[in-house]
Design a protein around this motif. Structure first.
Motif, mmCIF file in Angstrom:
data_model
loop_
_atom_site.group_PDB
_atom_site.id
_atom_site.type_symbol
_atom_site.label_atom_id
_atom_site.label_comp_id
_atom_site.label_asym_id
_atom_site.label_seq_id
_atom_site.Cartn_x
_atom_site.Cartn_y
_atom_site.Cartn_z
ATOM 1 N N ARG A 289 0.823 -1.255 0.000
ATOM 2 C CA ARG A 289 -0.112 -0.042 0.032
ATOM 3 C C ARG A 289 0.873 1.265 -0.093
ATOM 4 O O ARG A 289 1.834 1.204 0.498
ATOM 5 C CB ARG A 289 -1.032 -0.008 1.235
ATOM 6 N N TYR B 11 -13.465 1.261 8.942
ATOM 7 C CA TYR B 11 -12.608 0.345 9.184
ATOM 8 C C TYR B 11 -12.557 -0.007 10.511
ATOM 9 O O TYR B 11 -12.187 0.714 11.412
ATOM 10 C CB TYR B 11 -11.082 0.945 8.669
ATOM 11 N N PRO B 35 -7.658 18.685 5.118
ATOM 12 C CA PRO B 35 -6.316 18.515 6.089
ATOM 13 C C PRO B 35 -5.907 16.914 5.908
ATOM 14 O O PRO B 35 -6.715 16.158 5.338
ATOM 15 C CB PRO B 35 -6.756 18.706 7.034
ATOM 16 N N ASN B 36 -4.623 16.649 6.241
ATOM 17 C CA ASN B 36 -4.221 15.264 6.181
ATOM 18 C C ASN B 36 -5.052 14.314 7.321
ATOM 19 O O ASN B 36 -5.812 14.885 8.267
ATOM 20 C CB ASN B 36 -2.833 15.243 6.883
ATOM 21 N N GLY B 37 -5.393 13.142 6.717
ATOM 22 C CA GLY B 37 -6.161 12.224 7.493
ATOM 23 C C GLY B 37 -7.777 12.437 7.459
ATOM 24 O O GLY B 37 -8.592 12.106 8.056
ATOM 25 N N ALA B 38 -8.147 13.594 6.404
ATOM 26 C CA ALA B 38 -9.534 13.840 6.438
ATOM 27 C C ALA B 38 -10.246 12.545 5.753
ATOM 28 O O ALA B 38 -11.611 12.659 6.078
ATOM 29 C CB ALA B 38 -9.755 15.080 5.636
ATOM 30 N N GLY B 39 -9.663 11.974 4.942
ATOM 31 C CA GLY B 39 -10.238 10.806 4.414
ATOM 32 C C GLY B 39 -10.546 10.892 2.801
ATOM 33 O O GLY B 39 -11.175 10.038 2.046
ATOM 34 N N LYS B 40 -9.571 11.879 2.170
ATOM 35 C CA LYS B 40 -9.582 12.160 0.937
ATOM 36 C C LYS B 40 -9.228 10.839 -0.036
ATOM 37 O O LYS B 40 -9.926 10.531 -1.062
ATOM 38 C CB LYS B 40 -8.813 13.375 0.466
ATOM 39 N N THR B 41 -8.107 10.398 0.447
ATOM 40 C CA THR B 41 -7.683 8.893 -0.224
ATOM 41 C C THR B 41 -8.670 7.961 -0.051
ATOM 42 O O THR B 41 -8.963 7.102 -1.171
ATOM 43 C CB THR B 41 -6.247 8.643 0.259
ATOM 44 N N THR B 42 -9.134 7.880 1.168
ATOM 45 C CA THR B 42 -10.181 6.872 1.228
ATOM 46 C C THR B 42 -11.548 6.942 0.357
ATOM 47 O O THR B 42 -11.847 6.076 -0.051
ATOM 48 C CB THR B 42 -10.822 6.525 2.594
ATOM 49 N N GLU B 54 -10.092 -4.518 -1.064
ATOM 50 C CA GLU B 54 -9.571 -4.884 0.001
ATOM 51 C C GLU B 54 -10.444 -5.534 0.893
ATOM 52 O O GLU B 54 -9.783 -6.470 1.700
ATOM 53 C CB GLU B 54 -9.146 -3.400 0.575
ATOM 54 N N GLU B 97 -2.308 7.806 -4.987
ATOM 55 C CA GLU B 97 -1.600 8.376 -3.921
ATOM 56 C C GLU B 97 -0.002 7.850 -4.074
ATOM 57 O O GLU B 97 0.010 6.624 -4.208
ATOM 58 C CB GLU B 97 -2.009 8.363 -2.517
ATOM 59 N N GLU B 174 -3.394 13.724 -4.913
ATOM 60 C CA GLU B 174 -2.282 14.317 -4.313
ATOM 61 C C GLU B 174 -1.111 14.165 -5.246
ATOM 62 O O GLU B 174 0.014 13.805 -4.856
ATOM 63 C CB GLU B 174 -1.882 13.992 -2.957
ATOM 64 N N GLN B 206 -3.760 19.240 -1.905
ATOM 65 C CA GLN B 206 -3.210 20.208 -0.505
ATOM 66 C C GLN B 206 -3.066 21.777 -0.852
ATOM 67 O O GLN B 206 -3.325 22.547 0.085
ATOM 68 C CB GLN B 206 -1.842 19.602 0.154
HETATM 69 N N1 LIG Z 1 -6.576 0.847 6.451
HETATM 70 C C1 LIG Z 1 -7.178 1.589 7.294
HETATM 71 N N2 LIG Z 1 -7.280 1.219 8.450
HETATM 72 C C2 LIG Z 1 -7.701 2.013 9.421
HETATM 73 N N3 LIG Z 1 -7.478 3.145 9.309
HETATM 74 C C3 LIG Z 1 -7.225 3.786 8.105
HETATM 75 C C4 LIG Z 1 -6.763 2.880 7.015
HETATM 76 N N4 LIG Z 1 -6.316 3.613 6.065
HETATM 77 C C5 LIG Z 1 -6.633 5.093 6.481
HETATM 78 N N5 LIG Z 1 -6.888 5.018 7.779
HETATM 79 C C6 LIG Z 1 -6.927 6.368 8.574
HETATM 80 O O1 LIG Z 1 -8.161 6.935 7.953
HETATM 81 C C7 LIG Z 1 -8.020 8.294 7.991
HETATM 82 C C8 LIG Z 1 -8.071 9.168 6.740
HETATM 83 O O2 LIG Z 1 -7.028 8.551 5.823
HETATM 84 P P1 LIG Z 1 -6.977 9.062 4.255
HETATM 85 O O3 LIG Z 1 -5.758 8.376 3.779
HETATM 86 O O4 LIG Z 1 -8.307 8.864 3.503
HETATM 87 O O5 LIG Z 1 -6.593 10.602 4.495
HETATM 88 P P2 LIG Z 1 -6.092 11.789 3.464
HETATM 89 O O6 LIG Z 1 -7.162 12.941 3.441
HETATM 90 O O7 LIG Z 1 -5.994 10.982 2.238
HETATM 91 O O8 LIG Z 1 -4.999 12.301 4.178
HETATM 92 P P3 LIG Z 1 -3.526 12.788 3.521
HETATM 93 O O9 LIG Z 1 -3.765 13.932 2.907
HETATM 94 O O10 LIG Z 1 -2.468 12.676 4.684
HETATM 95 O O11 LIG Z 1 -3.238 11.919 2.134
HETATM 96 C C9 LIG Z 1 -6.522 8.564 8.579
HETATM 97 O O12 LIG Z 1 -6.787 9.022 10.058
HETATM 98 C C10 LIG Z 1 -5.867 7.033 8.690
HETATM 99 O O13 LIG Z 1 -5.123 6.933 9.625
#
Ligand SMILES: Nc1ncnc2c1ncn2[C@@H]1O[C@H](COP(=O)(O)OP(=O)(O)OP(=O)(O)O)[C@@H](O)[C@H]1O
Ligand SMILES: [Mg+2]
Lengths: 289, 248
Positions: A289, B11, B35-42, B54, B97, B174, B206
Motif C-alpha cells: 500500500r 474500517y 487536511p491530512n487524515g480527512a479521508g480524501k484518499t479513502t 481490500e 497517491e 495528491e 493540498q
Molecule cells: N486501512 C486503514 N485502517 C484504518 N484506518 C485507516 C486505514 N487507512 C486509512 N486510515 C485512517 O483513515 C484516516 C483517513 O485517511 P486518508 O488516507 O483517507 O486521509 P487523507 O485525507 O488522504 O490524508 P492525506 O492528506 O494525509 O493523504 C486517517 O486517519 C488514517 O489513519
C-alpha cells in the motif's frame, strides 16, 4: 565420465530452472509459497508412467495429456483451496504442504512405495563432439530450454506477460489499470503448474519414480529461489544453474560422498544469504500500500 | 457523470467517511481539498473499488472488517458493488497517491501496462504519442527503469499511465506531494491541459491556492465529512471556511 557429468548437470539445471521459475511466478503474482509445487512434478511422473508403461500410449501425446491433466488438477486446487486463503500466509503454507502429502499418500496407495522407472520416451543416442548422449537426455534438455525461452518471451513480449509482471509489482495499481488480478493470478497458477508438469513428464524417465520424489526437489527449489532472490525469474534460472553445478561437482569430486550434494547446495545458499540477504536478484518486498 | 450518495466507510471501529455526497459533471475539473487524515484518499479508493476489493481480499481478518454503505453511480450505473478492474473498464480511473509506478518496469512498460485495456494497436500508438506529447520527458526516459526516475518524473509517469487507459473520468490523488514549486506549477498546467482536452477530472490536492484557481468547483473534506462546496469565489467569500479549512 566428465561428459556424462556435464550432460547430467545440464539436464538437472534445466529441470530445476523449470521448477524454480514456476515456483517464483506464482510467488511473485500471488505471494503464494506453494509447497505442493514439486508434488505436481511427482504426479506428472506417475501420469507418464501410467500412460506409457501401463496403457502403452505413445510418448508425445502422453506428455501433452500429462501436462493438461496436472494443470487442471493444480488450477482446481488453486481456486478451491489456495486462492480463498491467500491473505493468510501461514494457512497457505499448511494447506500446500498438506496437499503435497495427500498426493503422496494417494500415489502410495495406488502405486505402492517401490521404486519404478519409466521407459525412455526416446530411444537411442546422439554423438555430440565425440560424446555419446542419449536421445532422452538431449531431447529433455532441449525441450526444457526451449520452453524456458518461451516463458521468457511470454513474460517480456506479450500483453499477458506484462500484466503478470505488473500484477507481481503492485496488485492494487494493476487493478486500477483494468487488470483482473484474480484471473491473472489463476492463469499464472496454471502456467506454473504446467511448467512443473512438463519437468516431471520429461525428467521422470531419467530418474527413479516413487511417491516421495517431491521432497528432495522441493528443498532444492527453496534453496534456488532464496539464492536467486524470491520472485525473480532471472534469479531462479541462475540459481538453478549454480545448484545443479554444485551438485555435480560434489558427485565428481567426492564419488563416495554424493549423498552430501543436497547439504552442499544448502550450504551455498546459506553463504550467499550471509553475504546478500536479498539473494542474487532479490526484490525487496515492499508493502502493497 | 459521477455521483456519490451518502457514502459511509468504516474500517473496524473507525469511521473514515461519514455520509459523503458529491458529484462531478462531464468536462469539469473538481477538486477535493482537506487536511491530512480527512479521508480524501479513502474516498478515492472507495469510488475506484479498491476499498471493496481490500475488504474481499482480507475477509476473515481484522483489517478486512470494513463496512461500506451508500451508493456510487458512474454514468448512471451503480458501481459501488463492482470490482476495481470493471470500474476502470467503464472509464473511471484512479491515479493513486504516492505515484506507485511499477518500479521494476521501464517507463514504456509502465505505459504499456496502463494500456492493458487498449487492444487496438493503432489506438495504442495514438495514445502513447499523446502521452509523450503531454510529458516529453517520458519519451526521453522511455527505456529507463521507472524506480530510477525523479519524483516529478514518476508523477508524470503515473498520470501518463492512467491516461493510457483512455479514461473518461480521471481521479488524481495528491499529484504535487514533494515537488518543487516550479515543477508543481508545470504539472498543474499539464493537468489543466488534460482536462481541457476533454477528460473530466477529480483532483485531490493540498495546495489550496493553485487548486482553487484551476478547478471548476471544489469540495472541502474534513474529519470524514464534506464541510463545504462551491467554486473559488464562493469558498473564499466565507470567512470561517477560509480560516479553518483553507488556512488563508
Ligand atoms: N486501512 C486503514 N485502517 C484504518 N484506518 C485507516 C486505514 N487507512 C486509512 N486510515 C485512517 O483513515 C484516516 C483517513 O485517511 P486518508 O488516507 O483517507 O486521509 P487523507 O485525507 O488522504 O490524508 P492525506 O492528506 O494525509 O493523504 C486517517 O486517519 C488514517 O489513519
Ligand atoms: Mg491521502
Amino acid at each position: 565420465m566428465l561428459a556424462n557429468i556435464l550432460v547430467t548437470t545440464l539436464v538437472n539445471a534445466a529441470a530445476y530452472a523449470m521448477l524454480a521459475v514456476g515456483f517464483s511466478l506464482i510467488f511473485g503474482v500471488g505471494r503464494i509459497i506453494n509447497l505442493a509445487h514439486t508434488a505436481y512434478y511427482m504426479l506428472a511422473g506417475f501420469s507418464i508412467y501410467t500412460l506409457v508403461a501401463t496403457a502403452g500410449c505413445p510418448a508425445a501425446p502422453a506428455v501433452l495429456l500429462t501436462i493438461a491433466l496436472i494443470t487442471v488438477i493444480a488450477v482446481l486446487c488453486y481456486k478451491l483451496l489456495i486462492d480463498p486463503m491467500r491473505e493468510h500466509e501461514t494457512t497457505v503454507l499448511i494447506i500446500t504442504i498438506a496437499l503435497a502429502l495427500v498426493f503422496q499418500e494417494l500415489m502410495l496407495k495406488y502405486f505402492g512405495g517401490q521404486f519404478r522407472s519409466v521407459p525412455s520416451l526416446a530411444r537411442g543416442f546422439f554423438v555430440i563432439l565425440g560424446v555419446q548422449v542419449t536421445r532422452q537426455h538431449a531431447l529433455t534438455c532441449m525441450v526444457l530450454v526451449l520452453i524456458l525461452g518461451a516463458v521468457w518471451l511470454l513474460l517480456q513480449k506479450t500483453r499477458l506477460g506484462l500484466a503478470i509482471r505488473a500484477t507481481a509489482q503492485d496488485k492494487e495499481v494493476a487493478n486500477l489499470m483494468g487488470m483482473d488480478v484474480s484471473r491473472i493470478a489463476a492463469i499464472t497458477a496454471a502456467i506454473s503448474a504446467a511448467l512443473a508438469a512438463t519437468a516431471g513428464a520429461l525428467v521422470a524417465p531419467l530418474n527413479i519414480l516413487e511417491p516421495h520424489m517431491w521432497l528432495h526437489p522441493l528443498t532444492i527449489i527453496l534453496a534456488i529461489v532464496v539464492l536467486g532472490g524470491l520472485g525473480s525469474i532471472k534469479g531462479s534460472i541462475l540459481g538453478a544453474v549454480i545448484i545443479a553445478l554444485s551438485e555435480s561437482l560434489v558427485i565428481f569430486l567426492l564419488p563416495q560422498g554424493s549423498f552430501l550434494k543436497g547439504a552442499f547446495s544448502l550450504l551455498i545458499m546459506i553463504i550467499v544469504l550471509l553475504i546478500r540477504p536479498e539473494g542474487l536478484f532479490g526484490v525487496a518486498l515492499e508493502g502493497e500500500r | 457523470m459521477l455521483e456519490v450518495k451518502e457514502l459511509t466507510v468504516c474500517y473496524d471501529t473507525a469511521m473514515l467517511l461519514n455520509e459523503v455526497s458529491m458529484e462531478v459533471h462531464r468536462g469539469e475539473l473538481v477538486s477535493l481539498i482537506g487536511p491530512n487524515g480527512a479521508g480524501k484518499t479513502t474516498l478515492m479508493r472507495t469510488i475506484s473499488g479498491l476499498v471493496l476489493w481490500e475488504k474481499q481480499m482480507k475477509r476473515g481478518t481484522r483489517a478486512g472488517n470494513i463496512t461500506i454503505t451508500g451508493e456510487v453511480y458512474f454514468q448512471g450505473r451503480r458501481i459501488d458493488q463492482l470490482p476495481p478492474h470493471q470500474i476502470a473498464r467503464m472509464g473511471l480511473v484512479l491515479c493513486p497517491e504516492r505515484r506507485r509506478p511499477f518500479s521494476e518496469l521501464t517507463v514504456e512498460e509502465n505505459l504499456g501496462a496502463g494500456a492493458y485495456l487498449v487492444r487496438h494497436r493503432r489506438r495504442y500508438q495514438d495514445t502513447l504519442e499523446l502521452v509523450y506529447r503531454t510529458f516529453p520527458v517520458l519519451k526521453k526516459r522511455s527505456r529507463q527503469i521507472s524506480a530510477t526516475l525523479s519524483g516529478g518524473e514518476q508523477q508524470m509517469l503515473a498520470i501518463g499511465r492512467a491516461l493510457m487507459t483512455r479514461p473518461l473520468l480521471l481521479c488524481i490523488d495528491e499529484p504535487s506531494t514533494g515537488l518543487s514549486p516550479l515543477i508543481k506549477q508545470e504539472l498543474f498546467a499539464r493537468i489543466k491541459e488534460i482536462n481541457e482536452s476533454g477528460i473530466t477530472m477529480l483532483l485531490v490536492e493540498q495546495d489550496v491556492n493553485l487548486t482553487l484557481a484551476m478547478s471548476t468547483r471544489s469540495y472541502i473534506l474534513s474529519h470524514s465529512k464534506i464541510v463545504a462546496r462551491g467554486d473559488r469565489n464562493e469558498l473564499l467569500a466565507d470567512e470561517t471556511i477560509r480560516r479553518s479549512y483553507l488556512g488563508l
